[in-house]
Design a protein around this motif. Structure first.
Motif, PDB file in Angstrom:
ATOM      1  N   ARG A 265       0.712  -1.230   0.064  1.00 26.57           N
ATOM      2  CA  ARG A 265      -0.041   0.036   0.092  1.00 26.57           C
ATOM      3  C   ARG A 265       0.923   1.328  -0.057  1.00 26.57           C
ATOM      4  N   VAL A 266       2.052   1.190   0.666  1.00 26.96           N
ATOM      5  CA  VAL A 266       2.629   2.426   0.861  1.00 26.96           C
ATOM      6  C   VAL A 266       3.102   3.028  -0.246  1.00 26.96           C
ATOM      7  N   LEU A 267       3.850   2.337  -1.222  1.00 29.65           N
ATOM      8  CA  LEU A 267       4.088   3.105  -2.435  1.00 29.65           C
ATOM      9  C   LEU A 267       2.899   3.652  -3.318  1.00 29.65           C
ATOM     10  N   ALA A 268       1.933   2.969  -3.806  1.00 32.93           N
ATOM     11  CA  ALA A 268       0.859   3.557  -4.281  1.00 32.93           C
ATOM     12  C   ALA A 268       0.336   4.857  -3.934  1.00 32.93           C
ATOM     13  N   GLU A 269       0.172   4.796  -2.493  1.00 33.24           N
ATOM     14  CA  GLU A 269      -0.610   5.641  -1.828  1.00 33.24           C
ATOM     15  C   GLU A 269       0.285   6.991  -1.571  1.00 33.24           C
ATOM     16  N   THR A 270       1.857   6.672  -1.532  1.00 29.78           N
ATOM     17  CA  THR A 270       2.557   7.973  -1.320  1.00 29.78           C
ATOM     18  C   THR A 270       3.040   8.635  -2.533  1.00 29.78           C
ATOM     19  N   LEU A 271       3.085   7.630  -3.660  1.00 20.31           N
ATOM     20  CA  LEU A 271       3.664   8.297  -4.926  1.00 20.31           C
ATOM     21  C   LEU A 271       2.555   8.782  -5.813  1.00 20.31           C
ATOM     22  N   GLY A 272       1.267   7.971  -5.467  1.00 18.73           N
ATOM     23  CA  GLY A 272       0.137   8.479  -6.347  1.00 18.73           C
ATOM     24  C   GLY A 272      -0.075   7.607  -7.581  1.00 18.73           C
ATOM     25  N   TYR A 273       0.958   6.749  -7.684  1.00 21.44           N
ATOM     26  CA  TYR A 273       0.849   5.704  -8.836  1.00 21.44           C
ATOM     27  C   TYR A 273       1.584   4.603  -8.425  1.00 21.44           C
ATOM     28  N   GLU A 274       1.514   3.497  -9.273  1.00 17.99           N
ATOM     29  CA  GLU A 274       2.180   2.207  -8.727  1.00 17.99           C
ATOM     30  C   GLU A 274       3.219   1.826  -9.554  1.00 17.99           C
ATOM     31  N   PRO A 275       4.400   1.925  -9.188  1.00 15.88           N
ATOM     32  CA  PRO A 275       5.385   1.518 -10.069  1.00 15.88           C
ATOM     33  C   PRO A 275       5.367  -0.110 -10.360  1.00 15.88           C
TER      34      PRO A 275
END
Ligand SMILES: NC(=O)c1ccc[n+]([C@@H]2O[C@H](COP(=O)([O-])OP(=O)(O)OC[C@H]3O[C@@H](n4cnc5c(N)ncnc54)[C@H](O)[C@@H]3O)[C@@H](O)[C@H]2O)c1
Length: 379
Positions: A265-275
């Motif tokens: 969850r942390v990446l998508a929600e912090t970056l605003g997109y999913e690497p």
């Protein structure tokens, strides 16, 4: 009056390390390093003192706590001299561990669990008890219509087919006994609409999910950095190697999927997109409680220049988790005392998969936590 901490999974590594640690700190034999609530910014009369926590719990295992603590000492997780010095406290906590009930219906099981917790509270004349789930991670559960409404759930619990996973049954029992609840695991726990209704109805706070102690902790610091510098993360892949009881359990595809999804969850929600990329978890018996995480991040900068970063994390899982269990017990008890009920979204700082719509960046989570503790005042 003292505060009770009822650990579900009380004979596991995290639980045993928490009990040894609390006793050693109380005796002045160890520093509270790693305990966030001991930082000057979070100290105040609103939280029960670390030295006044009393431990009990449930477990399906019957290995005595002292034996578990010896094994942790042999593995280098806790110092053997501290285990020897707190033998009496370990024996006292061990005497307060109850087996998981084996009865025909989940309604009966919940009543027995709630009865065990209430008896513990009465025996020690505790002001309140916080139930903390540190049991083995469960597989993700299939939705059931009774999960959505408390009346439907209460009715369904009387049947002979289980409708709740064990973690949620313990949360239900905790609320029945008038206790707040913390879920340190990725299991379902109190995260069901019917249980949210129940917490509100009984005026009880709850916190979760899944302690943030290693790779995800580092991600929650690095991801905001990439976002704030407007660097585009193309891929983020991580491999986690761990042993111990948690590692053995996570070798099973069901719990492994639950854990991997709570780490994403942390990446998508912090970056605003999913690497692109995945988080993988592998069991390596030989490394015991010492976890290794290797992460590779590729990113794009000014004029499309391609760059990469890599990091390795070598953490002792239970030594990282135990102080947070003590913090969460104190914070949730403080919130209960201050009259808070429902999901404690302000303690997202501690979790990989926090409740509510909250920031996943560590700095913002820290600010929310400090404000939350200030808001509890001297209740
Ligand atoms: N150590 C960390 O850094 C960390 C971080 C986040 C989450 N967690 C979670 O904390 C939990 C505990 O980790 P651990 O390393 O102590 O694991 P562990 O395997 O050492 O301990 C788990 C304990 O739970 C008990 N248990 C299993 N099912 C139960 C049930 N139905 N009722 C009561 N007890 C039950 C087991 O017998 C065992 O004693 C895991 O779910 C793990 O994913 C740990």
């Amino acid at each position: 009056m003292a505060t009770g901490v009822w650990l579900v999974g009380a004979r596991g590594s995290v639980a045993a390390t928490s009990i040894v640690g609390a006793a050693a700190i109380r005796a002045g034999l160890a520093e509270p390093t790693g305990c966030v609530t001991e930082l000057p910014q979070l100290q105040g009369a609103s939280l029960p003192p670390l030295g006044e926590l009393v431990f009990g719990g449930h477990d399906v295992a019957d290995t005595p706590l002292a034996k578990k603590a010896d094994a942790l000492a042999a593995a280098g997780v806790v110092p053997a001299r501290l285990v020897a010095a707190v033998a009496e406290e370990l024996a006292a906590a061990d005497a307060e561990i109850r087996p998981a009930p084996a009865v025909a219906t989940q309604r009966e099981a919940a009543a027995l669990v709630a009865g065990d917790i209430a008896a513990f509270r009465d025996r020690h004349r505790l002001e309140r008890v916080v139930v903390v789930n540190v049991a083995s991670t469960e597989p993700l559960v299939q939705p059931h219509p009774a999960h959505d409404d408390l009346d439907d759930l209460e009715q369904a619990l009387g049947g002979t087919t289980p409708v709740l996973p064990p973690s949620s049954l313990y949360a239900y029992a905790a609320f029945t006994a008038g206790c707040s609840h913390v879920d340190f695991t990725p299991s379902t726990g109190a995260r069901l609409p019917a249980l949210a209704q129940m917490a509100t109805l009984h005026g009880l706070p709850y916190a979760g999910h899944d302690g943030k102690t290693g790779e995800t902790l580092v991600k929650s610091v690095l991801a905001p950095m990439f976002a704030m510098r407007n660097l585009r993360v193309r891929t983020w892949s991580g491999t986690n190697l761990l042993g111990g009881g948690d590692g053995a359990n996570l070798a099973d595809p069901g719990p492994n999927a639950a854990k991997a999804s709570s780490k994403q969850r942390v990446l998508a929600e912090t970056l605003g997109y999913e690497p692109q990329g995945h988080t993988r978890i592998e069991y390596v018996d030989d490394i015991g409680d010492f976890k290794t995480a290797w992460d590779l991040v590729t990113f794009t900068g000014f004029l499309g220049t391609s760059m990469r970063m890599e990091f390795s994390w070598h953490g002792c899982d239970s030594a990282l988790a135990a102080p947070l269990v003590l913090d969460l017990a104190r914070l949730t008890a403080g919130a209960h005392r201050a009259g808070r009920s429902g999901a404690l979204t302000e303690v997202a700082f501690f979790f990989k998969d926090p409740l509510g719509t909250v920031s996943h960046g560590l700095a913002e989570q820290w600010a929310a936590l400090a404000a939350f503790v200030r808001g509890l005042g001297d209740a």
